[in-house]
Design an enzyme around this catalytic site. Structure first.
Site, PDB file in Angstrom:
ATOM      1  N   ALA A 100       0.838  -1.198   0.000  1.00  0.00           N
ATOM      2  CA  ALA A 100       0.000   0.000   0.000  1.00  0.00           C
ATOM      3  C   ALA A 100       0.871   1.245   0.000  1.00  0.00           C
ATOM      4  O   ALA A 100       2.026   1.212   0.429  1.00  0.00           O
ATOM      5  CB  ALA A 100      -0.926   0.003   1.221  1.00  0.00           C
ATOM      6  N   ASP A 101       0.299   2.322  -0.492  1.00  0.00           N
ATOM      7  CA  ASP A 101       0.979   3.610  -0.443  1.00  0.00           C
ATOM      8  C   ASP A 101      -0.086   4.700  -0.299  1.00  0.00           C
ATOM      9  O   ASP A 101      -1.191   4.569  -0.827  1.00  0.00           O
ATOM     10  CB  ASP A 101       1.806   3.852  -1.700  1.00  0.00           C
ATOM     11  CG  ASP A 101       2.811   4.972  -1.491  1.00  0.00           C
ATOM     12  OD1 ASP A 101       3.937   4.673  -1.030  1.00  0.00           O
ATOM     13  OD2 ASP A 101       2.479   6.140  -1.760  1.00  0.00           O
ATOM     14  N   THR A 102       0.253   5.751   0.428  1.00  0.00           N
ATOM     15  CA  THR A 102      -0.720   6.790   0.758  1.00  0.00           C
ATOM     16  C   THR A 102      -0.251   8.156   0.284  1.00  0.00           C
ATOM     17  O   THR A 102       0.932   8.498   0.408  1.00  0.00           O
ATOM     18  CB  THR A 102      -0.964   6.827   2.281  1.00  0.00           C
ATOM     19  OG1 THR A 102      -1.489   5.555   2.684  1.00  0.00           O
ATOM     20  CG2 THR A 102      -1.948   7.910   2.658  1.00  0.00           C
TER      21      THR A 102
END
Length: 219
Positions: A100-102
């Site tokens: 995941a990346d935000t």
């Protein structure tokens, strides 16, 4: 079908070696990562809502990986989250993987991790009293591949200069997109969240669990 004997590969944020990830006393104590990089994580209630706490709540045996992935992307706010989640996930070869990346999106501009306390303070001044979007891209691989972007809206309350400097001094925001952590001290900065809180934390846990369950991967 996967089982509790099969580790789920959790891809950490890039620009972070496994050694650096496990050097943090908070992360090391929470994940209890063994030298092999594999940890048995048992189901429990989430009282500390951190990315590691979220993965702990999933109840899976985790293999933690820190990829070398370039983050210097000049893209609209949703796209870095999507692209980096994909790059991270595809950088590991394990069959079962989640990455995941935000990205924090303030009026169409990405606020990344602040370079230093001074920039962290600038970010907080810009966020104070305003709403912004948080986009979290998530990549899953198992019996197929899934790539999604989830978005939540966060509103900061109007902050005093003293409050902002107090938070910056804590150092918590320096390794976080937007310069704050909703799951830590940063919770006191927030007035409202519209959408999934775990998207703001950095992993839409319910969605991840639902996909893994549908694929037959069990804790």
């Amino acid at each position: 079908m996967g089982s509790g004997n099969t580790p789920l590969t959790l891809v950490l944020a890039s620009r972070c070696s496994l050694r650096e990830a496990t050097k943090s006393p908070r992360r090391r104590a929470f994940l209890k990562v063994r030298p092999s990089g594999v940890t048995k994580v048992r189901p429990s209630g989430v009282t500390k809502v951190r990315p590691s706490g979220v993965t702990k709540a999933l109840g899976y045996r985790l293999k933690v990986v820190a990829p070398e992935v370039a983050e210097d992307l000049d893209l609209p706010p949703r796209e870095p989250a999507r692209t980096l989640a994909l790059r991270k996930g595809q950088s590991v070869q394990d069959r079962w993987a989640v990455a995941a990346d935000t990205a924090v999106d303030l009026d169409g501009q990405v606020l990344s991790k602040p370079r230093d306390p001074e920039e962290n303070l600038v970010f907080l001044r810009r966020l104070s009293g305003r709403s912004h979007l948080v986009h979290t891209g998530v990549y899953l691989r198992g019996k197929g591949e899934v790539l999604e972007v989830h978005t939540a809206r966060v509103r900061f309350r109007a902050l005093s200069e003293e409050e902002m400097r107090w938070y910056v001094q804590s150092g918590e925001g320096l390794d976080k997109a937007g310069g704050y952590g909703a799951q830590g001290l940063g919770m006191v900065l927030l007035e409202d969240i519209e959408g999934d809180f775990y998207t703001v934390v950095g992993l839409p846990v319910s969605r991840v669990f639902a996909w893994l369950w549908a694929w037959g991967f069990r804790p």
